[in-house]
Design an enzyme around this catalytic site. Structure first.
Site, mmCIF file in Angstrom:
data_model
loop_
_atom_site.group_PDB
_atom_site.id
_atom_site.type_symbol
_atom_site.label_atom_id
_atom_site.label_comp_id
_atom_site.label_asym_id
_atom_site.label_seq_id
_atom_site.Cartn_x
_atom_site.Cartn_y
_atom_site.Cartn_z
ATOM 1 N N ASN A 72 0.866 -1.120 0.053
ATOM 2 C CA ASN A 72 -0.085 -0.107 0.138
ATOM 3 C C ASN A 72 0.734 1.253 0.011
ATOM 4 O OD1 ASN A 72 0.924 -0.288 2.618
ATOM 5 N ND2 ASN A 72 -0.845 0.345 3.600
ATOM 6 N N CYS A 73 1.487 1.302 -0.988
ATOM 7 C CA CYS A 73 2.617 2.360 -1.320
ATOM 8 C C CYS A 73 1.929 3.633 -2.267
ATOM 9 C CB CYS A 73 4.068 2.069 -1.659
ATOM 10 S SG CYS A 73 4.988 3.274 -1.837
ATOM 11 N N GLY A 74 2.070 4.829 -1.687
ATOM 12 C CA GLY A 74 1.753 6.029 -2.467
ATOM 13 C C GLY A 74 2.437 6.311 -3.620
ATOM 14 N N ASP A 91 -0.311 -3.226 -5.685
ATOM 15 C CA ASP A 91 -0.530 -2.086 -5.063
ATOM 16 C C ASP A 91 -1.983 -1.764 -5.033
ATOM 17 O OD1 ASP A 91 -0.377 0.187 -3.687
ATOM 18 O OD2 ASP A 91 1.022 1.347 -5.096
#
Length: 344
Positions: A72-74, A91
């Site tokens: 869960n990386c922006g 993601d």
């Protein structure tokens, strides 16, 4: 064990061609590096495929056993760490190649904006193609190195003029070596400048645009006044800053608040505008910074330990140790920053 081939599609705001995953006895782990236990996306992949979902924050799994990684990386570090290892990366946030490792994020190994609805069993044709590709890769890996070396042996290439001059020695050899050295330095600088420009265009400028948009929205809608009034009691006193730093560093919250640093961005913008407007003294700028940054990097701890090739026992103990340490070091940092702010 019986395994099933599944297909992972991108969401409406996602990126990538989609992934076709077939577990094997060697690669049968779905690694969830999202914080808060195994994510529902990872659990769904494991349920349909017959693989095993593992919480990456509590367990260290060798890369050779990983079927896919759910993150869960922006768009900072994790988004490119696993694609660099050529591990299929899923993601749950919308996103596209960005960050310092953007060059490793390709459409065949990465997909974003994935929810439970984007996961399903693959059709027979897709499953057969995936099984054939897996078998071909296994056969290639098990082939004899000597046979490969014999098949790829080619005639020796003729030497270039510069190589010939360098081997002769004398003045010309020094000239050739100096020219090669200068060429290496220039190419290195050009490559560094190109990568720096890509990072600025893909990461820095979008982040600046986001912060500018956030400032405009909170000021125009009046949200800044409401949030500022709720945050000011904490940020307007040293004890309040200590409490704020302790809250954001709680081990249960810090890995969840880490991705995108939403709390730090929102509170930082609000407090910055309040200090700029004179509502709060400028001495609170430095301790406020440390108070809202207690969660920074907490979502990256298992990834960092994995990159350092830490043993499974180290990962199991290290993640919780660092998280609990933040609850101690974060208030201490605020106290030191508060004392140092009077010298600025």
């Amino acid at each position: 064990m019986s395994y099933q081939t599944i297909k992972v599609d991108k969401g409406s705001g996602g990126w990538g061609d989609g992934l076709v995953l077939t577990p094997t006895d060697q690669r049968h782990i779905v690694l969830s590096v999202t914080g808060g236990g195994v994510h529902p996306v990872a659990a769904r992949i494991a349920e349909l495929s017959g693989a095993e979902a593992v919480d990456g924050f509590k367990n260290h799994v060798p890369d050779e056993e990983v079927l896919a990684v759910v993150i869960n990386c922006g768009g900072t570090a994790r988004i490119g760490v696993y694609p660099k290892k050529r591990l299929p990366t899923i993601d749950i946030y919308p996103g596209s190649p960005t960050g310092p490792l953007a060059q490793y994020i390709t459409a065949d190994i990465f997909v974003s904006d994935v929810g439970v609805k984007q996961i399903g069993l693959a059709d027979q044709a897709t499953a057969a193609a995936s099984a054939s590709a897996t078998a071909a890769a296994a056969e290639a890996n098990s082939s004899s190195p000597q046979g490969t070396a014999g098949a790829t042996t080619t005639a020796e290439r003729p030497k270039t003029v510069s190589q010939t001059q360098a081997e002769k020695g004398g003045l010309m050899s020094w000239v050739v070596k100096f020219g090669n050295f200068i060429g290496y330095i220039i190419n290195t600088l050009l490559s560094s400048g190109r990568q720096a420009l890509q990072i600025i265009l893909q990461t820095v400028l979008p982040f600046m645009a986001y912060v500018g948009l956030l400032i405009g929205i909170v000021n125009y809608t009046g949200i800044s006044q409401v949030l500022a009034q709720s945050v000011t009691p904490l940020a307007s006193s040293p004890l309040g800053l200590l409490l704020l730093s302790f809250i954001v560093a709680i081990p249960v919250l810090s890995p969840i608040l880490g991705p995108g640093a939403a709390i730090a961005q929102v509170v930082g913008v609000l407090m910055g505008t309040q200090i700029g407007a004179g509502a709060l003294p400028v001495q609170y700028a430095l301790p406020t910074l440390f108070a809202i940054d207690g969660q920074v990097g907490c979502d990256f701890i298992p990834v960092g330990l994995s990159l350092g090739e830490a043993k499974p026992e180290t990962v199991s103990v290290g993640v919780s140790a660092v998280l609990f340490t933040r609850m101690v070091t974060s208030p201490i940092a605020v106290a030191i920053a508060y004392l140092a702010s009077f010298l600025l």
